[in-house]
Design a protein around this motif. Structure first.
Motif, PDB file in Angstrom:
ATOM      1  N   THR A  58       0.816  -1.218   0.000  1.00 52.33           N
ATOM      2  CA  THR A  58       0.000   0.000   0.000  1.00 52.33           C
ATOM      3  C   THR A  58       0.846   1.264   0.000  1.00 52.33           C
ATOM      4  N   ALA A  59       2.085   1.173   0.512  1.00 57.80           N
ATOM      5  CA  ALA A  59       2.947   2.347   0.714  1.00 57.80           C
ATOM      6  C   ALA A  59       2.336   3.341   1.694  1.00 57.80           C
ATOM      7  N   LEU A  60       1.414   2.893   2.542  1.00 59.57           N
ATOM      8  CA  LEU A  60       0.849   3.770   3.565  1.00 59.57           C
ATOM      9  C   LEU A  60       1.899   4.071   4.633  1.00 59.57           C
ATOM     10  N   ALA A  61       1.787   5.274   5.209  1.00 63.21           N
ATOM     11  CA  ALA A  61       2.763   5.740   6.189  1.00 63.21           C
ATOM     12  C   ALA A  61       2.116   6.866   6.977  1.00 63.21           C
ATOM     13  N   PRO A  62       2.749   7.328   8.052  1.00 62.46           N
ATOM     14  CA  PRO A  62       2.190   8.472   8.788  1.00 62.46           C
ATOM     15  C   PRO A  62       1.908   9.651   7.859  1.00 62.46           C
ATOM     16  N   GLY A  63       0.759  10.262   8.055  1.00 62.62           N
ATOM     17  CA  GLY A  63       0.348  11.379   7.214  1.00 62.62           C
ATOM     18  C   GLY A  63      -0.465  10.982   6.003  1.00 62.62           C
ATOM     19  N   LYS A  64      -0.532   9.675   5.712  1.00 59.79           N
ATOM     20  CA  LYS A  64      -1.338   9.195   4.585  1.00 59.79           C
ATOM     21  C   LYS A  64      -2.653   8.618   5.097  1.00 59.79           C
ATOM     22  N   GLY A  85       1.069   3.487  10.648  1.00 56.59           N
ATOM     23  CA  GLY A  85       0.937   4.825  11.212  1.00 56.59           C
ATOM     24  C   GLY A  85       0.008   5.740  10.439  1.00 56.59           C
ATOM     25  N   CYS A  86      -0.721   5.194   9.460  1.00 59.38           N
ATOM     26  CA  CYS A  86      -1.629   6.022   8.659  1.00 59.38           C
ATOM     27  C   CYS A  86      -2.987   6.160   9.347  1.00 59.38           C
ATOM     28  N   ALA A  87      -3.785   7.113   8.888  1.00 61.17           N
ATOM     29  CA  ALA A  87      -5.189   7.198   9.275  1.00 61.17           C
ATOM     30  C   ALA A  87      -5.990   6.263   8.375  1.00 61.17           C
ATOM     31  N   MET A  88      -6.993   5.586   8.925  1.00 65.06           N
ATOM     32  CA  MET A  88      -7.761   4.619   8.158  1.00 65.06           C
ATOM     33  C   MET A  88      -9.249   4.898   8.250  1.00 65.06           C
ATOM     34  N   LEU A 108      -8.320   6.387  19.345  1.00 65.34           N
ATOM     35  CA  LEU A 108      -7.116   5.821  18.760  1.00 65.34           C
ATOM     36  C   LEU A 108      -6.320   6.878  17.986  1.00 65.34           C
ATOM     37  N   VAL A 109      -5.012   6.756  18.037  1.00 66.10           N
ATOM     38  CA  VAL A 109      -4.106   7.586  17.249  1.00 66.10           C
ATOM     39  C   VAL A 109      -3.111   6.644  16.574  1.00 66.10           C
ATOM     40  N   PRO A 110      -3.004   6.683  15.226  1.00 69.17           N
ATOM     41  CA  PRO A 110      -3.756   7.517  14.291  1.00 69.17           C
ATOM     42  C   PRO A 110      -5.245   7.147  14.261  1.00 69.17           C
ATOM     43  N   PRO A 111      -6.075   8.085  13.792  1.00 72.28           N
ATOM     44  CA  PRO A 111      -7.522   7.863  13.871  1.00 72.28           C
ATOM     45  C   PRO A 111      -8.017   6.796  12.898  1.00 72.28           C
ATOM     46  N   ILE A 112      -9.062   6.095  13.320  1.00 74.26           N
ATOM     47  CA  ILE A 112      -9.754   5.134  12.471  1.00 74.26           C
ATOM     48  C   ILE A 112     -11.241   5.439  12.555  1.00 74.26           C
ATOM     49  N   ARG A 113     -11.907   5.494  11.420  1.00 71.66           N
ATOM     50  CA  ARG A 113     -13.354   5.662  11.433  1.00 71.66           C
ATOM     51  C   ARG A 113     -13.975   4.556  10.587  1.00 71.66           C
ATOM     52  N   ALA A 126     -13.648  12.735  -4.806  1.00 73.22           N
ATOM     53  CA  ALA A 126     -12.546  12.236  -5.625  1.00 73.22           C
ATOM     54  C   ALA A 126     -11.208  12.543  -4.957  1.00 73.22           C
ATOM     55  N   ALA A 127     -10.244  11.674  -5.185  1.00 72.69           N
ATOM     56  CA  ALA A 127      -8.865  11.865  -4.727  1.00 72.69           C
ATOM     57  C   ALA A 127      -8.773  12.057  -3.213  1.00 72.69           C
ATOM     58  N   THR A 128      -9.472  11.196  -2.467  1.00 73.07           N
ATOM     59  CA  THR A 128      -9.473  11.274  -1.001  1.00 73.07           C
ATOM     60  C   THR A 128      -8.371  10.433  -0.373  1.00 73.07           C
ATOM     61  N   PHE A 129      -8.067   9.251  -0.943  1.00 75.62           N
ATOM     62  CA  PHE A 129      -7.231   8.258  -0.265  1.00 75.62           C
ATOM     63  C   PHE A 129      -5.912   8.021  -0.993  1.00 75.62           C
ATOM     64  N   ASP A 130      -4.907   7.680  -0.198  1.00 73.69           N
ATOM     65  CA  ASP A 130      -3.610   7.291  -0.752  1.00 73.69           C
ATOM     66  C   ASP A 130      -3.582   5.816  -1.131  1.00 73.69           C
ATOM     67  N   ALA A 131      -4.439   5.017  -0.515  1.00 74.16           N
ATOM     68  CA  ALA A 131      -4.511   3.598  -0.845  1.00 74.16           C
ATOM     69  C   ALA A 131      -5.897   3.072  -0.517  1.00 74.16           C
ATOM     70  N   VAL A 132      -6.353   2.121  -1.315  1.00 68.11           N
ATOM     71  CA  VAL A 132      -7.582   1.374  -1.044  1.00 68.11           C
ATOM     72  C   VAL A 132      -7.201  -0.097  -0.934  1.00 68.11           C
ATOM     73  N   VAL A 133      -7.690  -0.737   0.118  1.00 67.63           N
ATOM     74  CA  VAL A 133      -7.385  -2.138   0.410  1.00 67.63           C
ATOM     75  C   VAL A 133      -8.696  -2.906   0.534  1.00 67.63           C
ATOM     76  N   SER A 134      -8.719  -4.142   0.062  1.00 68.48           N
ATOM     77  CA  SER A 134      -9.870  -5.010   0.297  1.00 68.48           C
ATOM     78  C   SER A 134      -9.367  -6.444   0.426  1.00 68.48           C
TER      79      SER A 134
END
Length: 275
Positions: A58-64, A85-88, A108-113, A126-134
């Motif tokens: 995903t290349a997710l990281a803090p701030g993403k 460390g990303c928000a989810m 929780l930190v980072p936040p999860i909703r 549009a263009a909200t997320f840095d990665a989508v996972v399923s």
């Protein structure tokens, strides 16, 4: 007449409640995943080792910011937030699953909703997320081209789409007993690996990598069936006789179809075209 989504939602609502909220369900999950990285909330065929691979992809990281599509009770979203460390954000069509997922995440930190919604019509700009996972969920969602197009829409340019899913690897079974067993958790709408590649390219994805996981898929389905038998008294009490028998037949049939080269599992990684 009920829609396909409505038919599927009922069985998943029950399963999420029974597996997540009962000691017997938790014991069954602990046994199922004991050799494959532990139970992280996945009602699926993806191991802890594979989830670590998905997280890296995903290349997710803090701030993403990431989206867990068809998130169930939220275990994968929690795992990704904790390890990257990303928000989810997690989205699922099962309201009981979302209610369970929301427990204990407020601070929780980072936040999860977690939000209730439809994978074919995502409630995000549009263009909200840095990665989508399923993880092992898209096979029960009809209109797969809409799902893929929605993933492309909500991803930022250069964002990553990472998922596992069940695919058609041979002739789809036609006999009544097999079809009945495979439809326990709703109708399946399996793509082929090449079909996924075409859908993703058409939606604007590049660097599409598709990896076969069928051997592990077969092994995990056999372990699912084994865990049903091992925990049969508790399982029948929690699920009821019909759902228990149907669930056992489902996992036995998936294992048989996978071993016969008809159904399999893939891990898919793709990048939304920049610019």
């Amino acid at each position: 007449m009920r829609t396909v989504i409505e038919e599927t939602r009922e069985i998943y609502d029950l399963t999420h409640r029974q597996i997540t909220l009962t000691p017997a369900g938790q014991a069954m999950m602990a046994y199922l995943w004991r050799d494959w990285g532990g139970y992280l909330g996945q009602l699926s065929w993806t191991t802890g080792t594979q989830l670590r691979e998905l997280a890296r992809a995903t290349a997710l990281a803090p701030g993403k910011v990431g989206l867990d599509l068809c998130c169930g009770t939220g275990g994968i979203a929690r795992y990704l937030a904790a390890t990257t460390g990303c928000a989810m954000t997690g989205l699922d069509y099962s309201a009981p699953a979302i209610d369970i997922a929301r427990r204990g995440v407020a601070d929780l930190v980072p936040p999860i909703r977690f939000e209730h919604g439809d994978a074919r019509d995502l409630p995000y700009p549009a263009a909200t997320f840095d990665a989508v996972v399923s993880v092992d969920s898209l096979v029960i969602v009809p209109d797969r081209h809409r799902v893929v197009a929605e993933c492309a829409r909500v991803l930022k340019p250069g964002g990553r789409l990472v998922f596992t899913d069940e695919v058609l690897t041979g002739p789809f079974p036609r006999d009544a007993d097999t079809l009945r067993a495979l439809s326990v958790y709703g109708r399946l709408f399996p793509q082929t690996p090449s079909g996924y590649r075409r859908l993703l390219a058409h939606a604007g994805f590049i660097d599409i990598d598709i990896h076969d996981s069928t051997a592990m898929f077969v092994a995990i389905n056999r372990r699912w069936a084994e865990s049903y038998r091992l925990f049969e008294p508790q399982g029948r009490e929690v699920l009821g006789d019909k759902l228990f028998d149907d669930g056992l037949a489902f996992f036995e049939t998936l294992a048989d179809q996978g071993a016969a080269g008809r159904l399999g599992q893939v891990r898919v990684y793709a990048t939304k075209r920049p610019g």
